[in-house]
Scaffold this motif. Structure first.
Motif, PDB file in Angstrom:
ATOM      1  N   THR A 106       1.179  -1.113   0.164  1.00  0.00           N
ATOM      2  CA  THR A 106       0.464   0.076   0.369  1.00  0.00           C
ATOM      3  C   THR A 106       0.553   1.152  -0.065  1.00  0.00           C
ATOM      4  N   ASP A 107       0.215   2.195  -0.345  1.00  0.00           N
ATOM      5  CA  ASP A 107       0.744   3.673   0.009  1.00  0.00           C
ATOM      6  C   ASP A 107       1.648   3.196   1.139  1.00  0.00           C
ATOM      7  N   GLY A 149       6.349   3.642   4.578  1.00  0.00           N
ATOM      8  CA  GLY A 149       7.164   3.243   5.802  1.00  0.00           C
ATOM      9  C   GLY A 149       8.359   2.722   5.568  1.00  0.00           C
ATOM     10  N   ALA A 150       8.142   2.433   4.585  1.00  0.00           N
ATOM     11  CA  ALA A 150       9.867   1.084   3.832  1.00  0.00           C
ATOM     12  C   ALA A 150      10.786   2.282   3.198  1.00  0.00           C
ATOM     13  N   MET A 151      10.542   3.357   2.431  1.00  0.00           N
ATOM     14  CA  MET A 151      11.245   4.405   2.081  1.00  0.00           C
ATOM     15  C   MET A 151      11.593   5.193   2.707  1.00  0.00           C
ATOM     16  N   ARG A 202       7.296  10.281  -7.979  1.00  0.00           N
ATOM     17  CA  ARG A 202       7.492   9.039  -8.617  1.00  0.00           C
ATOM     18  C   ARG A 202       8.125   7.902  -7.815  1.00  0.00           C
ATOM     19  N   ILE A 203       8.448   7.743  -6.935  1.00  0.00           N
ATOM     20  CA  ILE A 203       9.406   6.542  -6.504  1.00  0.00           C
ATOM     21  C   ILE A 203       8.007   5.664  -5.806  1.00  0.00           C
ATOM     22  N   ARG A 204       7.049   6.627  -4.987  1.00  0.00           N
ATOM     23  CA  ARG A 204       5.865   5.814  -4.431  1.00  0.00           C
ATOM     24  C   ARG A 204       5.813   5.033  -6.211  1.00  0.00           C
ATOM     25  N   GLU A 205       5.063   5.985  -7.180  1.00  0.00           N
ATOM     26  CA  GLU A 205       4.529   5.331  -8.442  1.00  0.00           C
ATOM     27  C   GLU A 205       4.768   4.335  -9.199  1.00  0.00           C
ATOM     28  N   ALA A 206       6.813   4.597  -8.909  1.00  0.00           N
ATOM     29  CA  ALA A 206       7.669   3.051 -10.217  1.00  0.00           C
ATOM     30  C   ALA A 206       7.178   1.774  -9.059  1.00  0.00           C
ATOM     31  N   ILE A 207       7.218   2.117  -7.981  1.00  0.00           N
ATOM     32  CA  ILE A 207       7.229   0.455  -6.694  1.00  0.00           C
ATOM     33  C   ILE A 207       5.302  -0.114  -6.925  1.00  0.00           C
ATOM     34  N   HIS A 208       4.340   1.103  -7.144  1.00  0.00           N
ATOM     35  CA  HIS A 208       3.031   0.533  -7.319  1.00  0.00           C
ATOM     36  C   HIS A 208       3.129  -0.197  -9.146  1.00  0.00           C
TER      37      HIS A 208
END
Length: 158
Positions: free
Chosen positions: A119-120, A125-127, A139-145
């Motif tokens: 999830t977001d 939390g991880a990042m 964009r980092i979150r978008e790329a991970i998804h």
């Protein structure tokens, strides 16, 4: 002191002081410069590698502490940049300056290996231990998804 390390599934023998940080062994001795020096105190995450599959800040690990452990660097994530995270990073156009990106990708790879559908909140939390001076966090979150949706499970070193 001579040590043989398992780096990117390959034995590497180095002759260094046992307290030498893994970061400097990777960059200066083995010339694996994908792992970046950021702060030297484990706060920025630019030097993140995997140690036995866990995201770890290589500036904080003495080389003697990784003997017998499997170390994966950004160079070992994929030989040709075809790892789902690397592809997603390019597709989403994540980097601006790019300096922190190897550490970001290594942290994300460890996350997806444990949690293939984060999830977001899981991602945030991880990042949290990885800083981006350019502020490309969305964009980092978008790329991970994107990477998570492109593969059944993302494994480090595959």
């Amino acid at each position: 002191m001579q040590l043989t390390l398992n780096i990117n599934n390959k034995p590497e023998t180095v002759d260094v002081e046992p307290e030498t940080p893994l970061l400097w062994v990777l960059r200066d001795v083995l010339k694996m410069t994908g792992t970046k020096f950021g702060c030297g105190i484990g706060q920025c995450g630019a030097c993140t590698v995997h140690v036995d599959g866990e995201a770890q800040k290589s500036c904080q690990w003495p080389v003697s502490g990784v003997k017998g452990k499997a170390i994966t660097t950004i160079e070992g994530l994929s030989a040709d940049g075809s790892h789902p995270l690397q592809k997603a990073w390019c597709e989403v156009d994540v980097p601006q300056c790019g300096y922190c990106q190897a550490g970001q990708i290594m942290t994300a790879a460890a996350l997806l290996a444990k949690n293939p559908r984060p999830t977001d909140a899981d991602i945030d939390g991880a990042m949290a231990g990885n800083l981006c001076r350019c502020g490309t966090y969305l964009r980092i979150r978008e790329a991970i998804h994107k990477a998570a949706s492109s593969a059944p499970a993302v494994k480090p070193g595959k």
